[in-house]
Structures are given as structure tokens and as C-alpha cells.
Design an enzyme around this catalytic site. Structure first.
Site, short mmCIF file in Angstrom:
data_model
loop_
_atom_site.label_atom_id
_atom_site.label_comp_id
_atom_site.label_asym_id
_atom_site.label_seq_id
_atom_site.Cartn_x
_atom_site.Cartn_y
_atom_site.Cartn_z
N HIS A 67 -11.26 16.08 -19.74
CA HIS A 67 -11.19 16.89 -21.39
C HIS A 67 -12.40 17.86 -21.30
CE1 HIS A 67 -11.63 16.58 -26.11
NE2 HIS A 67 -11.14 17.55 -25.57
N GLU A 70 -11.04 20.73 -19.19
CA GLU A 70 -9.76 21.53 -19.95
C GLU A 70 -10.63 22.57 -20.63
OE1 GLU A 70 -8.45 21.81 -23.88
OE2 GLU A 70 -8.08 19.74 -23.33
N HIS A 71 -11.80 22.41 -21.38
CA HIS A 71 -12.35 23.24 -22.05
C HIS A 71 -13.03 24.24 -21.25
CE1 HIS A 71 -12.93 21.46 -26.38
NE2 HIS A 71 -11.93 20.62 -25.94
N GLU A 145 -19.79 22.75 -23.40
CA GLU A 145 -18.50 22.13 -23.61
C GLU A 145 -18.74 20.63 -23.49
OE1 GLU A 145 -16.08 23.89 -25.13
OE2 GLU A 145 -17.52 25.68 -25.03
N GLU A 167 -16.44 16.59 -30.86
CA GLU A 167 -15.12 16.21 -31.12
C GLU A 167 -14.67 14.95 -31.06
OE1 GLU A 167 -10.75 16.95 -29.32
OE2 GLU A 167 -12.50 18.29 -28.32
#
Length: 975
Positions: A67, A70-71, A145, A167
Site C-alpha cells: 500500500h 502504491e502511494h 507516504e 488512512e
């Protein structure tokens, strides 16, 4: 185009070619000979082209590495060395989709556009990002990130910060997300599916930068890639580009990314976990119970679709067998069934919400007894027929809302392709559907129940229990750990950590070099059509009813929406009116019990929905037009059956079914409680808008916090109030179904309209014809400035006002300002520097202005960012090229592709709001002509709006109480 199997085209060998009748496409499977990269091209006449590149990325732990990566790869690359090329594309492209997605086993990077040059630009930026990201020599990307220790002064406390960290703190505050995570964890302890690819907040700080880099080196290679293209593009040109621009630079590499299979359990396993609730909440009926079964493989196309349909049969509605049995047994307040076919070993789950732990044995027994009875006695033929028909209808309609259908196809093909099977398996569904229709009467679905549920030892029972003070306990553990970290640091190391924090802030604050920003490809404004696309609208009349006819090609489907004026319903009755929309269709009628009613709807239609819609006057924020709506979609040949069902529900619903009402109320309450944890920004937006206008107040009593209070009280006092509630619903049903003020929107062709007109006459005669006076729909308003406390660990922060109340006019230039605010100022201040997952600015034609944040670790700091927004706009500077970019990005949102059904709804909404084609064209021209002067002029407007100080915050109870001086009042929404 004629291509030959086993021939090579620009380095790609054509391995297979099939016609996909269901989507009128040709599917071609290629293999890049030098690298082994796989490519699937789904060619057809759709001009909304889609590209994606996907990598198999099995996680080894729960640090969220896939994840975070990905960012991070979207934070600059070799050819595009700016901090946020992703954001630059949002500003300056005509994309119809632009995002990235982390799944439990793969990471996907999709883009879409209708413009050929724009599509090529998007592909290039994304390919350069995934293969040549800046992460190798810019560690700050990982810190921003992913996670970092944050301390700006050595006397400060150390905290954790990072976009993904925050998040996932938000995600792990939601019990449904926690439950889903625990289900996979318990079923697949020995495979990557037992890990959290998104990241567990407790584990994310264990991720090291070196491991992050190694993960990219291992998995982000063409040999581990799956490239997908869809639409009317030039196949050979795209192959040539991919080979020459990127793939030819790499050699084949052996990559072990195989997803292992979990050995089946010898028997069902049971697990218990806790989730946090507020200090004042009652723990009774707050437990989640989930029974979960691992099925076979997602690569079996027929079984995959059959289990999806079986899930629909068993659990998709309150009338479904498992739902009904569990609700009748009073196991919990809401029931849901879920089938996750996206992973190698799909999982079926039946979940009971708002239950108690001591009901777990009864839960298991009821599920087992119900399934055994269904196998023994057989499923009802109408239930099965309805489930198959509604599934086939939706597959044919291919309406996926804001997602291009090409993207949905791209996600579906990965379910087989990722595991080295034919990518077209899940696209070619008609043969499976036809077989199920033939075999349904021969025990087809009953055999699946027996094999995959009753005789399946690979299952788990997960109990998720509420625990008070759990969130506080976890916060204290993190705080104590970070205090220990700080104590363990010598003076030199602490200085270095402070230096690193401020170094990161300086980098985040520093603008990109203009020459680097200019490398991001931008279309010229000339690529945008000067005229807006007009939706056909012919206003016709049928006695007192008004007909809005949208003549469009709909592939034989009629979209029929009926609207009844409800401005005569008193404001005290608005919550009941909203409840009525949820009760109709969920209760029995004169001719059907509610089970058979649901079956009939699924057999004959694509769905019938009741709703309450608000259409505001664009010139007066306090003037609005509430409509009770009945929306249906069905094949033209099923128009009469659709009208018959609408008539049955609208005119002959039973208002004496106590248990049905209770179950509907329970379900509403449960779903709204989940919304407070998952879409808190929408709750905040609605709440703060209610301080401003009668329109906002009406919406609150219809669907917001006030409606939740109404539902909660009705549920609490149900035995004393249910009869009065039923009487009120019955009165309202009779009151609102009136020909006066009735409008019908029909989207389809002339054949469909003819069938519709014949049926309308009969239905019309059965409606009331008694003119009614408008009710007083003015409310008490004012800035309550509420802090809405929840057990969540992040914040949703919002401020709003209406510019027209301040004497400002709306213009299309405000939409350009919206993009600038969202992608520049708020993105950098709230997301990049503040660590929130998202931030946004919105302004409507009616003047409503809103700034908000999503999964935000901050409160007052974010409000301060909102208050200073005017300073940014006042000093805004940009070249002609910059303004062209912002205009292009704005028009991307304005010209979002719509399905025929969406076009009809859009046109109807404009009609009710009195938005004319001339107004739409004027707004378009104002966007296209927007300049720096227009942007700067918005500064006064935004300052005046923020100075009114209308605010609302939802989230972390501790944070809200620690900054209580901000609020006019603090409320706890959960009991």
C-alpha cells in the site's frame, strides 16, 4: 484488424484471440518475448479507453508495504521528477479515471480517457512511475507516504505521522473493516491473505526503508506485470509504444510471486477479537458475529458466478432465507452476506451486526438448520429465477456508476489472469448463466450449499466484541512507546530526528522546479469542445402529470422515474417520510408477502427504488423542492410488469407488519452507524450545511444526524411507538401519491415510450387528485459548531458557508478555484504536510461552499489551514500554461462520461432545479475563460465564508474533548 496467433508484433507474441460476445469485444492475449510481460487487449468501439498495469504483490507481513509503495511510486519518476505527478495529472488531463489500488495480492494502476493524446500521456506518466520511481534517492517519499517519527522541536513529544499510517488508523477504527481483516487472517494463516496488505497501524512503524526498496526491486518488473488495454485504440501502435518506450529496456527475470494455497482446516475454528467503543456506550447488542467459508478457486468461472448468485439468493435482501431466519430468531439487528471472489480462494461470509456474544451458538445453529432445510426441501424456484435474472440484467446493463466499464472488466480479468489462467474466464458469463437456468430445477444451487457450506471444514466463526477504553488503552500504549523511544535517544540522535522532521517539512513546502512541472504532458484547451453535450429532453403532458422524455439508445431498457411533490408534508413528518421510502418494497402487499414481492421484482425488473430527493433553487439556498421518487429500470418488454409492481407497492403495501418495520428500523440504524465511521466527511458536510439553510435542515431530518436520532429513538421505544409510526406511514403513503405536481421521467426509445404511455394511463387513474397547500418548511438555523465524538482515531473536519448569503455571485470560474484549492493548497497543507488521507473543496451553483478533510490526524491545525486559504489565493500566481492546465483538469470533471440512465437523471435534476442549457453553457464558457484575476478574486469570497466560522468535526473523542474550546457543543452519537 486481422492478427495471427503465434505471430509477433512489436515484440509481443499473440498467444490467443477470442470474441467476447457479452461485451461485443475481441480479447487478445499477448506475451512480451523479451521480458515475459503479459498483455491483454480488449478491443471494441468504446471511446472511453482504459489502461492499467498490475503487479502481483503478496505481502509478507502487515506493515502495509504494498500500500505504501502504491502511494509512493506516484510521487515522481525519472521523466517526471516532480513531487506529485499524480496531482499534476488531475489538474491537467481529461482523464475519466485516475487512481491506484492495493488489493490483498496485487497492486493495480489504472487510467482512462476518451481523448487519444491524453490517454497516451496518462499511460506514459504511469509507466514511468512504476518502473522508474524517485523512491531510490528520495527517502522523504517513504517518510511522507508511509510513516515517520515526527518531532519539530526537541522539547516536543514524538508522534507517528504518514499518509498511509493515518488512512489505516481510520480504517481500523471501523469495526466492519476490522472484522473483514480478521476473517481473512483467521482463514488464511499460512498465506499472504493472512497479512494486511493495506497496513495495520500497529505494524506500519516496523517497516524499514530498505525493505520498502527491495520490495520494489523484486516485484515492480515487467516479468511480474499484467498490462491491460481496453477500447477503440490502435492495438499495434500501443504495442509498439510499450515495447520501444519501456519494456525493451528490461530483460526477463525469474520472480517468485506465486500465491500459496491454504491447506484446508480439519474443522471449523473459532476466534474472538475486540474493537473500541466510546466510554459512554452501552455494550449490549454491539457484537459482530461472522461465519465464513473458504470455497474452491476464483479461476473457476462458473463456480465463481454461481457462488455470487447463491450469496444473492441467501443473503442479499431481508427476505432472503438466511437473513430472514436470523432476523426471525432475533440473533441481531442487521444481517449481511458477502462473497469475496477477488482472492485465490474465495470466501463466503454471513455476518450478523449488533448482536451479543452469548448468541454465537444459536447463530451457528440457525445458519446450519436453515441451510440443511434449503438442501432438503429445495430452494424456491422463484427465488432462484429472480437472482439469476437480476444478475444477468446487471451484467448486461454494465452500469458501474463513476467507474468506466472497461475498468470493471479489467478488475474482473485479474481474478483469473493473476493466477495464470485465461483472462476472459469471467467476461464470458452467458454460457454459465444459461447452464444455471437449465440446471436450477435439478438441485444445482442446493449441491453448492451442501458442498461448500455444510460439508466444508475450512471455515471460521469470528466474534468481534466491543471494549470500552480500548482506543484509550491503545493510544496510551503508543504514547508510552514513543516516550520510551525518545528517552532512549542520546542528544545527538534526538537532534538528528528533529532535523529530519524539519527537513521533511521543508521539502514538502518547497515548490517543484518550473522546468520539471512543465515536463508533465498537458493537453491544449483547444482539445475541449466549446459546446456542452445536450441531453435530449421533450416535455410532454398526461392530464395533470408532466412527462420528461429523454430519447436515448438504452439497449432495450426503459428507465422510468416517477416524482411526487411532497412540499405539503410538514417538517415534523420528514423523518417518517424518509422511513417510508425504506419501508416500501420491504413489506408485504395485498397480493404478495415481502419474500414473493422481492422475487417478483428480481424476475421482472432491474430494480425498483423508493427515495426522497431534494432539488434546491440555484438562486435561493433556502428554497427547495422535495420529491418522493419511484425509480425503476427494466427491459421494454417488461414495462407492464414493472408498473404492476410499482402499483402494488405504492398503493397496497401492508402497514400492519410489526416485525418487518422493526427489522427495517434496525437495518437503517446499523447502516448509519457504519457510515459515521467510514464516510464521516459526508456526515460533517451535511451537518454543517444544516446550520446554513432550510434545505440543509431538511436533508438532516431526511438522512443525516437528526434522522439517525429519530431512528434510534424509535428503535429504543419500539414497543410503545410502532403502532403510531405505522399509522403515520400509512397516512403519508395516501397523502403523497397524488397527480398534482406529479412528474415522470422516461429514458429510452420510442418503442419503450409507447409501452410506458399505455401503462401510465392505468396507473394515473388510481392516484389521488386533491390539491394541497405547501407546508411551512422553515427551520431554526445557526452555527451549532458541533464536535461529534466517536471511538474513531482520526478526524473529519469541515467548514462551510453560502457565498450568496454574503452577496457574492457564482460563476464557472469557481470550479477552477475548486480544482486549485483541492489539488494545490489543501492537498499540500492537509494531506502532504498534515498527514490526512484526503482534503477537498466544493462549491455549488447554489452558492454552498465547503472545505473538508478525510481521515485526518489533526483538528485545529486543519481548521487553521481552512482559515488561511484566502491568503493562498490572494497571492496566487500562474502562467498561461498553468491556467490552461487547471482549465483542462476542471473540464475533466465537468465532462464525465455518463450512461444513458445517468444522462436521463442528470437532465431531470436540472429541470427541477431550473438549470437551463443556457446556464450550463455559460458556466462552461466561464470555466474556459477563467484567468488569474478570477482566481484571486475568490480570495475575498473564501475569507468571508471562513470568517463566519460555521464548522463541524466528527471523530476521535479524546482529540475533540482536548480542544473543546473550538466547539459550541460536543455530542456523543453512540449510546
Amino acid at each position: 484488424m486481422n492478427l495471427k496467433i503465434n505471430e509477433t508484433y512489436h515484440g509481443f507474441k499473440l498467444v490467443d484471440e477470442k470474441h467476447i460476445e457479452e461485451s461485443n469485444s475481441t480479447g487478445r492475449l499477448f506475451r512480451h518475448e523479451k521480458t515475459g510481460a503479459r498483455l491483454y487487449y480488449l478491443s471494441n468501439e468504446d471511446d472511453n479507453k482504459v489502461f492499467s498495469i498490475t503487479f502481483k504483490t503478496p505481502p509478507a507481513d502487515s506493515t502495509g508495504l504494498p500500500h505504501i509503495l502504491e502511494h509512493s511510486v506516484l510521487c515522481g519518476s525519472r521523466k517526471y521528477p516532480v513531487k506529485e505527478p499524480f496531482v499534476e495529472l488531475i489538474k491537467g488531463s481529461l482523464n475519466t479515471f485516475l487512481n491506484a489500488m492495493t488489493f490483498p495480492d496485487k497492486t493495480m494502476y489504472p487510467v482512462a480517457s476518451k481523448n487519444d493524446k491524453d490517454f497516451e500521456n496518462l499511460m506514459d506518466v504511469y509507466l514511468d512511475a512504476v518502473f522508474y520511481p524517485r523512491i531510490y534517492d528520495h527517502k522523504e517519499i517513504f517518510l511522507q507516504e508511509g510513516w515517520h517519527y515526527h518531532i519539530e522541536d526537541k522539547d516536543d513529544e514524538i508522534t507517528y505521522n504518514g499518509v498511509v499510517y493515518n488512512e489505516m488508523k481510520g480504517a481500523f477504527s471501523n469495526p466492519e473493516d476490522v472484522l473483514g481483516r480478521k476473517v481473512q487472517e483467521t482463514l488464511f494463516p499460512d498465506t499472504p491473505y493472512g497479512k494486511e496488505s493495506g497496513g495495520d497501524p500497529d505494524e506500519i512503524p516496523n517497516l524499514k526503508y530498505e525493505d520498502f526498496i527491495e520490495f520494489h526491486k523484486k516485484y515492480y518488473h515487467p516479468s511480474n506485470s499484467f498490462i491491460y488495454l481496453y477500447g477503440d485504440g490502435d492495438v499495434l501502435a500501443h504495442l509498439k509504444y510499450l515495447d520501444e518506450s519501456y519494456l525493451s529496456d528490461f530483460d526477463h527475470m525469474e520472480i517468485d510471486s506465486k500465491i500459496s494455497v491454504q491447506e484446508p482446516f480439519e474443522g471449523q475454528k473459532e476466534f474472538a477479537f475486540n474493537y473500541p467503543v466510546g466510554e459512554s456506550e452501552d455494550l449490549k447488542e454491539k457484537t459482530f458475529l461472522s461465519l465464513n467459508y473458504v470455497t474452491d478457486r476464483c479461476t473457476d468461472g462458473e463456480l465463481h458466478l454461481a457462488l455470487d448468485i447463491l450469496t444473492h439468493i441467501l443473503t442479499d435482501a431481508q427476505s432472503s432465507p438466511l437473513n430472514k431466519a436470523l432476523l426471525d430468531a432475533q440473533i441481531g439487528q442487521d444481517v449481511g452476506g458477502y462473497y469475496d471472489g477477488s482472492i485465490l480462494q474465495p470466501v463466503f461470509s454471513v455476518v450478523v451486526k449488533n448482536s451479543d456474544e452469548d448468541k454465537k451458538d444459536k447463530f451457528k445453529a440457525v445458519v446450519k438448520e436453515t441451510l440443511e432445510k434449503l438442501v432438503r426441501d429445495g430452494l424456491e424456484e422463484e427465488v432462484v429465477e429472480g437472482a439469476i435474472n437480476i444478475t444477468e440484467f446487471k451484467l448486461r446493463e454494465a452500469d458501474h456508476g463513476s467507474y468506466p466499464k472497461g475498468l470493471i472488466f479489467g478488475i474482473e480479468i485479474m481474478e483469473s489472469w493473476l493466477h495464470d489462467q485465461d483472462p476472459s474466464i469471467h467476461l464470458k458469463y452467458q454460457g454459465y448463466i444459461d447452464k444455471m437456468k437449465r440446471e436450477a430445477k435439478n438441485g444445482y444451487f442446493e449441491r453448492l450449499i451442501q458442498e461448500y457450506f455444510l460439508d466444508n471444514p475450512h471455515s471460521s466463526l469470528v466474534v468481534l466484541k466491543p471494549e470500552k477504553a480500548l482506543a484509550i488503552k491503545r493510544d496510551e500504549e503508543v504514547k508510552n512507546h514513543l516516550e520510551d523511544v525518545k528517552k532512549s535517544l542520546d542528544e545527538k540522535t534526538l537532534d538528528k530526528l528533529v532535523e529530519e522532521t524539519n527537513w521533511l517539512i521543508d521539502i514538502q513546502n518547497a515548490p517543484d522546479k518550473k522546468e520539471d512541472v512543465d515536463k508533465i504532458p498537458v493537453l491544449p484547451v483547444s482539445a475541449i469542445k466549446k459546446e456542452h453535450e445536450k441531453v435530449p429532453l421533450e416535455v410532454r403532458n398526461h392530464k395533470k402529470a408532466e412527462i420528461l422524455y429523454h430519447q436515448l439508445e438504452t439497449n432495450g431498457i426503459n428507465y422510468m422515474d416517477m416524482y411526487f411533490d411532497v412540499s405539503h408534508v410538514s417538517k415534523e413528518d420528514v423523518p417518517y417520510l424518509s422511513l417510508l421510502t425504506r419501508y416500501l418494497g420491504e413489506a408485504g402487499t395485498k397480493s404478495y408477502d415481502y419474500v414473493k414481492l422481492n422475487n417478483a421484482i428480481e424476475i421482472h425488473t432491474g430494480g425498483i427504488d423508493f427515495d426522497l430527493d431534494i432539488y434546491g433553487n440555484v438562486d435561493d439556498p433556502d428554497d427547495f423542492n422535495p420529491k418522493f421518487s419511484v425509480k425503476s429500470r427494466a427491459l421494454e418488454t417488461k414495462t407492464k410488469e414493472t408498473f404492476d409492481l410499482i402499483e402494488e407497492m405504492a398503493l397496497f403495501t401492508r402497514f400492519d407488519e410489526k416485525q418487518r418495520l422493526k427489522e427495517v428500523v434496525q437495518s437503517i440504524k446499523s447502516k448509519m452507524e457504519m457510515d459515521f465511521m467510514t464516510v464521516g466527511h459526508k456526515v460533517v458536510s451535511g451537518r454543517v450545511m444544516s446550520y446554513l439553510s432550510d434545505t440543509g435542515q431538511y436533508v438532516e431530518y431526511m438522512a443525516g444526524l437528526e434522522f439517525y436520532k429519530f431512528i434510534s429513538q424509535l428503535f429504543k421505544d419500539f414497543e410503545q411507538k410502532w403502532e403510531d409510526a405505522m399509522d403515520k406511514l400509512k397516512q403519508l403513503a395516501r397523502l403523497i401519491l397524488d397527480v398534482n405536481g406529479m412528474t415522470v421521467s422516461i429514458t429510452g426509445g420510442d418503442e419503450g415510450y409507447s409501452r410506458f404511455a399505455d401503462c401510465l394511463s392505468s396507473f394515473y387513474e388510481k392516484l389521488s387528485d386533491v390539491p394541497k397547500e405547501k407546508a411551512d418548511l422553515t427551520f431554526n438555523k445557526g452555527p451549532l459548531n458541533e464536535g461529534i465524538a466517536t471511538p474513531g482515531k482520526v478526524m473529519y473536519v469541515g467548514k462551510a458557508y453560502n457565498i450568496k448569503k454574503l452577496g457574492f455571485d457564482y460563476s464557472g470560474a469557481m470550479q477552477v478555484v475548486k480544482l486549485i484549492m483541492s489539488t494545490d493548497y489543501l492537498w499540500n497543507k492537509v494531506r502532504v504536510q498534515g498527514g490526512a488521507y484526503g482534503a477537498f473543496f466544493s462549491i455549488g451553483r447554489n452558492g454552498s461552499l465547503f472545505m473538508g478533510s478525510y481521515r485526518d490526524p489533526n483538528l485545529s491545525a486543519t481548521l487553521n489551514v481552512f482559515d488561511k486559504a484566502h491568503e493562498y489565493l490572494r497571492s496566487f500566481e500562474g502562467s498561461e500554461g498553468d491556467m490552461n492546465k487547471y482549465i483542462i483538469g476542471t473540464m475533466s470533471g465537468v465532462d464525465t462520461p455518463m450512461t444513458p440512465g445517468m444522462k436521463g437523471s442528470y437532465s431531470t435534476g436540472n429541470y427541477f432545479r431550473k438549470v437551463t442549457d443556457e446556464m450550463i453553457q455559460k458556466e462552461r464558457e466561464e470555466i474556459l475563460s477563467c484567468n488569474i484575476k478570477d482566481v484571486k478574486a475568490a480570495a475575498d469570497m473564501i475569507k468571508a465564508a471562513m470568517d463566519k466560522n460555521y464548522l463541524c468535526v466528527l471523530g476521535d473523542e479524546g482529540k475533540i474533548k482536548s480542544e473543546k474550546e473550538i466547539f459550541g457543543t460536543i455530542i456523543n452519537i453512540f449510546e
